[in-house]
Each structure stands twice: as structure tokens, then as C-alpha cells.
Design a protein around this motif. Sequence first.
Motif, PDB file in Angstrom:
ATOM      1  N   PRO A 246      -7.864  -3.044  -1.949  1.00 54.21           N
ATOM      2  CA  PRO A 246      -7.628  -4.390  -1.406  1.00 54.21           C
ATOM      3  C   PRO A 246      -8.573  -5.397  -2.073  1.00 54.21           C
ATOM      4  O   PRO A 246      -9.667  -5.036  -2.498  1.00 54.21           O
ATOM      5  CB  PRO A 246      -7.964  -4.232   0.076  1.00 54.21           C
ATOM      6  CG  PRO A 246      -7.845  -2.751   0.339  1.00 54.21           C
ATOM      7  CD  PRO A 246      -8.299  -2.102  -0.922  1.00 54.21           C
ATOM      8  N   VAL A 247      -8.134  -6.666  -2.216  1.00 52.41           N
ATOM      9  CA  VAL A 247      -6.909  -7.142  -1.597  1.00 52.41           C
ATOM     10  C   VAL A 247      -5.777  -7.288  -2.606  1.00 52.41           C
ATOM     11  O   VAL A 247      -4.607  -7.300  -2.219  1.00 52.41           O
ATOM     12  CB  VAL A 247      -7.130  -8.500  -0.886  1.00 52.41           C
ATOM     13  CG1 VAL A 247      -8.018  -8.331   0.324  1.00 52.41           C
ATOM     14  CG2 VAL A 247      -7.671  -9.556  -1.821  1.00 52.41           C
ATOM     15  N   PHE A 248      -6.087  -7.439  -3.893  1.00 50.15           N
ATOM     16  CA  PHE A 248      -5.026  -7.721  -4.857  1.00 50.15           C
ATOM     17  C   PHE A 248      -4.412  -6.457  -5.464  1.00 50.15           C
ATOM     18  O   PHE A 248      -3.317  -6.507  -6.013  1.00 50.15           O
ATOM     19  CB  PHE A 248      -5.543  -8.638  -5.970  1.00 50.15           C
ATOM     20  CG  PHE A 248      -5.911 -10.013  -5.479  1.00 50.15           C
ATOM     21  CD1 PHE A 248      -4.940 -10.853  -4.959  1.00 50.15           C
ATOM     22  CD2 PHE A 248      -7.224 -10.447  -5.498  1.00 50.15           C
ATOM     23  CE1 PHE A 248      -5.265 -12.112  -4.485  1.00 50.15           C
ATOM     24  CE2 PHE A 248      -7.562 -11.707  -5.033  1.00 50.15           C
ATOM     25  CZ  PHE A 248      -6.581 -12.538  -4.524  1.00 50.15           C
ATOM     26  N   GLU A 252       0.343  -0.372  -2.275  1.00 43.46           N
ATOM     27  CA  GLU A 252       1.759  -0.720  -2.404  1.00 43.46           C
ATOM     28  C   GLU A 252       1.978  -1.847  -3.399  1.00 43.46           C
ATOM     29  O   GLU A 252       3.045  -1.941  -4.022  1.00 43.46           O
ATOM     30  CB  GLU A 252       2.382  -1.064  -1.042  1.00 43.46           C
ATOM     31  CG  GLU A 252       1.930  -2.363  -0.429  1.00 43.46           C
ATOM     32  CD  GLU A 252       0.746  -2.190   0.488  1.00 43.46           C
ATOM     33  OE1 GLU A 252       0.725  -2.806   1.565  1.00 43.46           O
ATOM     34  OE2 GLU A 252      -0.198  -1.440   0.131  1.00 43.46           O
ATOM     35  N   ALA A 253       0.959  -2.707  -3.583  1.00 51.07           N
ATOM     36  CA  ALA A 253       1.083  -3.772  -4.574  1.00 51.07           C
ATOM     37  C   ALA A 253       1.087  -3.194  -5.987  1.00 51.07           C
ATOM     38  O   ALA A 253       1.881  -3.608  -6.845  1.00 51.07           O
ATOM     39  CB  ALA A 253      -0.055  -4.773  -4.413  1.00 51.07           C
ATOM     40  N   THR A 254       0.203  -2.237  -6.241  1.00 50.59           N
ATOM     41  CA  THR A 254       0.157  -1.592  -7.554  1.00 50.59           C
ATOM     42  C   THR A 254       1.421  -0.776  -7.783  1.00 50.59           C
ATOM     43  O   THR A 254       1.968  -0.751  -8.893  1.00 50.59           O
ATOM     44  CB  THR A 254      -1.083  -0.697  -7.657  1.00 50.59           C
ATOM     45  OG1 THR A 254      -2.245  -1.449  -7.308  1.00 50.59           O
ATOM     46  CG2 THR A 254      -1.249  -0.163  -9.064  1.00 50.59           C
ATOM     47  N   LEU A 255       1.885  -0.112  -6.725  1.00 49.81           N
ATOM     48  CA  LEU A 255       3.114   0.668  -6.841  1.00 49.81           C
ATOM     49  C   LEU A 255       4.301  -0.240  -7.136  1.00 49.81           C
ATOM     50  O   LEU A 255       5.150   0.072  -7.983  1.00 49.81           O
ATOM     51  CB  LEU A 255       3.332   1.445  -5.545  1.00 49.81           C
ATOM     52  CG  LEU A 255       4.315   2.621  -5.561  1.00 49.81           C
ATOM     53  CD1 LEU A 255       3.882   3.678  -6.569  1.00 49.81           C
ATOM     54  CD2 LEU A 255       4.398   3.245  -4.169  1.00 49.81           C
ATOM     55  N   GLY A 305       3.148   5.610   4.675  1.00 47.35           N
ATOM     56  CA  GLY A 305       1.920   6.229   4.184  1.00 47.35           C
ATOM     57  C   GLY A 305       0.840   5.256   3.764  1.00 47.35           C
ATOM     58  O   GLY A 305      -0.187   5.681   3.220  1.00 47.35           O
ATOM     59  N   ILE A 306       1.036   3.960   4.023  1.00 47.02           N
ATOM     60  CA  ILE A 306       0.063   2.952   3.583  1.00 47.02           C
ATOM     61  C   ILE A 306      -0.146   1.931   4.697  1.00 47.02           C
ATOM     62  O   ILE A 306       0.826   1.396   5.240  1.00 47.02           O
ATOM     63  CB  ILE A 306       0.547   2.235   2.311  1.00 47.02           C
ATOM     64  CG1 ILE A 306       0.784   3.235   1.183  1.00 47.02           C
ATOM     65  CG2 ILE A 306      -0.454   1.175   1.865  1.00 47.02           C
ATOM     66  CD1 ILE A 306       1.528   2.664   0.008  1.00 47.02           C
ATOM     67  N   GLN A 307      -1.404   1.668   5.018  1.00 40.01           N
ATOM     68  CA  GLN A 307      -1.739   0.656   6.012  1.00 40.01           C
ATOM     69  C   GLN A 307      -2.923  -0.158   5.507  1.00 40.01           C
ATOM     70  O   GLN A 307      -3.925   0.407   5.059  1.00 40.01           O
ATOM     71  CB  GLN A 307      -2.071   1.319   7.363  1.00 40.01           C
ATOM     72  CG  GLN A 307      -0.846   1.977   7.986  1.00 40.01           C
ATOM     73  CD  GLN A 307      -1.170   2.915   9.132  1.00 40.01           C
ATOM     74  OE1 GLN A 307      -2.243   3.491   9.186  1.00 40.01           O
ATOM     75  NE2 GLN A 307      -0.217   3.065  10.048  1.00 40.01           N
ATOM     76  N   GLY A 308      -2.775  -1.484   5.531  1.00 37.72           N
ATOM     77  CA  GLY A 308      -3.816  -2.345   5.006  1.00 37.72           C
ATOM     78  C   GLY A 308      -3.996  -2.197   3.505  1.00 37.72           C
ATOM     79  O   GLY A 308      -5.055  -2.529   2.967  1.00 37.72           O
ATOM     80  N   GLY A 309      -2.956  -1.701   2.830  1.00 36.06           N
ATOM     81  CA  GLY A 309      -3.040  -1.507   1.386  1.00 36.06           C
ATOM     82  C   GLY A 309      -3.720  -0.225   0.975  1.00 36.06           C
ATOM     83  O   GLY A 309      -3.965  -0.005  -0.221  1.00 36.06           O
TER      84      GLY A 309
END
Length: 406
Positions: A246-248, A252-255, A305-309
Amino acid sequence: MSTFGKLFRVTTYGESHCASVGAIIDGCPPGLELSPADIQVQLSRRRPGQSNLTTPRDEKDLVHLQSGTERGVTLGTPIGLLVKNEDQRPHDYSETDLYPRPSHADYTYLEKYGIKASSGGGRSSARETIGRVAAGAIAEKYLKLAYGIEIVAFVSSVGKIQIPSTVASPDDVDNDDAQDALSEEFRKLLGTVTRQEVDKYPTRCPHSETSERMTKRIIRAKEAQDSIGGTVTCVIRHVPSGLGEPVFDKFEATLGHAMLSIPATKGFEIGSGFKGTEVPGSKHNDPFVRRADGSLGTTTNWSGGIQGGITNGEDIYFRVGFKSPATISQAQQTVQYDGTPGELAARGRHDPCVVPRAVPIVEAMAAIVVMDQLLIQNSRKTAASLLPPITTLPPSMVRTKSSHAA
């Protein structure tokens, strides 16, 4: 640019009809037993000419390891690999000297660079993904041996034909008695499906009735000299908790970045995805429970499977949308580069639907993301382990060094 990752860095090279395509992989841990066969299995799943549902271009896609290993063991130095292009037909693309193909990258590459490859889409071609798949196969082997991580992708839709995955929502839009975002049958499939089951079908859809309908739909597009899109669903099992930056650079953002960098992608959703927007928080939340081994888990997994990134140890699952291939053999009314109206009927050999061959590409990019995030998290843990234990904070604020899941 052509490099992805921070510690596990993958740089791909090559165009559709150049001499070879490949990759340089930097950051692979030393001591991993690695042979061309470990990589070839995934390249063979990606290669053209597998069935009558794909392009007839005949490429064996044999990988050649150039560096980074000795006597079948990685040295920790950059791994170089290449795959020769053997069945090029650049003359099939003479029309693109005059016409930018509709919805293809001919025009945009010319606008960006002031020059473009003369055939096959050049760098925008799916041939570029060979380097990704090879790099992903290397990452996968490490992840499997070191953590038992499994990555399985499959085709979940072609056109309007979808593998059964959801339960119909109530007709009353004000009714909060919404059904689960994903059906129990589909959730069970996510937990158990294997690549062997997926590869039993030319569509790579592990649901026999749906696969048969998909086959007919793809053949119909092919016979009409047209194309059709679809989606690929992927599940990653046994991922340690604590991955993600986090944060960028949330996991899930990278995925999402990785998946949307694949040619022809048009959408990405994780966990319950857009369907989860229809479910009240009281029904969508994932309550925690203590597992038999003492770790925390969740009773449901709408979060994917992801929380808060950050990964929470549950299975990660997501879906990627692929558009209908832009290059078709139907005559299309368009204009030349100088604006002169005309008709373009592209030649060449093209996939009527890309999703069956996209399956190993999705798996590869998922493996690269997990590998990179693991190396980042492990470097943080190693640095923290050199400090004396924290005694000034309550236990609820501190995770002991020996209990870090990753």
C-alpha cells in the motif's frame, strides 16, 4: 515500457515477425533447478496452431536458455532466453502500408513513435507475450517449491456463453435478500480445478456442456471470417498473508496492472467483482475465524484473498476480459493513412478467439506478481529480523517475527 516488476524484473523483447522474441529475467533466486522443459510446458500451452479454434500459424515456440544457469541450476544472475520466429509471413500484411487496421495498434504506434513495424502488429502482437510466459514459468516453479503456491486459469466465457457462476438476483431491486455473488458450485470449482482438467477441452473451459457451446460459437465466428471475445478466470492458492505494498502498489492494483498489460484486455475484476456491488455489506463482509493451525482465516472470501491491498491467506481469484480480436478477414469500410476512403480485407492467420491461448499468459503474469511481491515482503522481514524485539507496544499491535506468515 518493456520491464515489469521491482525485485523480480522481467524485460521482454521482440516483434511479431522479427528473428526472435524473448526475455531477460533479473532477480530469480540462486539455487533453483531449472531446465528448458520447465518453461516449455507453458509455452506449448500458449503457442499457435493447437486446434481448429486458434490461428493456423505453425510455431513450435522452442525456448533456448542463454544465461543465468549452469548445470541446470540458477546462478542468481540474469536469465536470458529466446524463442525463434520460424513461420513469419510479413507479405500477408502489405495492406497495412496503406491502411491502419480498425481497432488495431497500427495507427497509435505510428502516432507515438513516428514509425511502426510493417507487419503483424509489431510489438503490439501477442507474440510479445512469449517472454512473459517463459518468465512466469520460472516464477511458478520457485513459488511451488518454496510455498506450495498453485495458479490455475480457465476460460469462463466466450461471447454471451458463460460457465455457470452466479445465482440470479431477486427481481425486486429494493430487496436486500440478495443471493451470493458467486454460486456454491463455482466457488467449489475455484477451490479444486486443475490445469489437467482445464486442458481436457480445446476451449480451456472445464465445464463440458459450456465448453461444447463455446466451441460452436468460436467456429461460427471463424466461418464468418469474424472474431469473438471472452473472459479468463484465475485462482491463486496458498498465497501467504502480508503481500502487497500500500498504497499505490496494493496487491490487487499490481495484479490489475499486470493483467491489463496483456494484449486485447478490456476489463479486470477481483473477488466478487462488480457483482459484489449488488450485495449489502452485512452479507458481503468476510467474518474471521481461527483455523486449526492457529492462524486466522475467513468464513467467506468475497474479498478474493485481499483486504486493504494486502493478501490475507485466502485464495485469490479474479477475472480478465478480452475483446474480440481486431484483425479479421471480413472486408471493412475504413480509410487509408492519408484519409482516402477504401475497403480493407486483412490477410494473414488470426485467432477467431484469443481466450483459450490467453490462459497460460494470465497464469504467467499472476506468477510474476506473486513472485515480485514475495521477494519484496521477504526483504522487509529480513531487515526487521535484525532489530531487537519490540517490548513497548501491546501484543495486539505487534506480530512476533517468528509468526510472520510470508
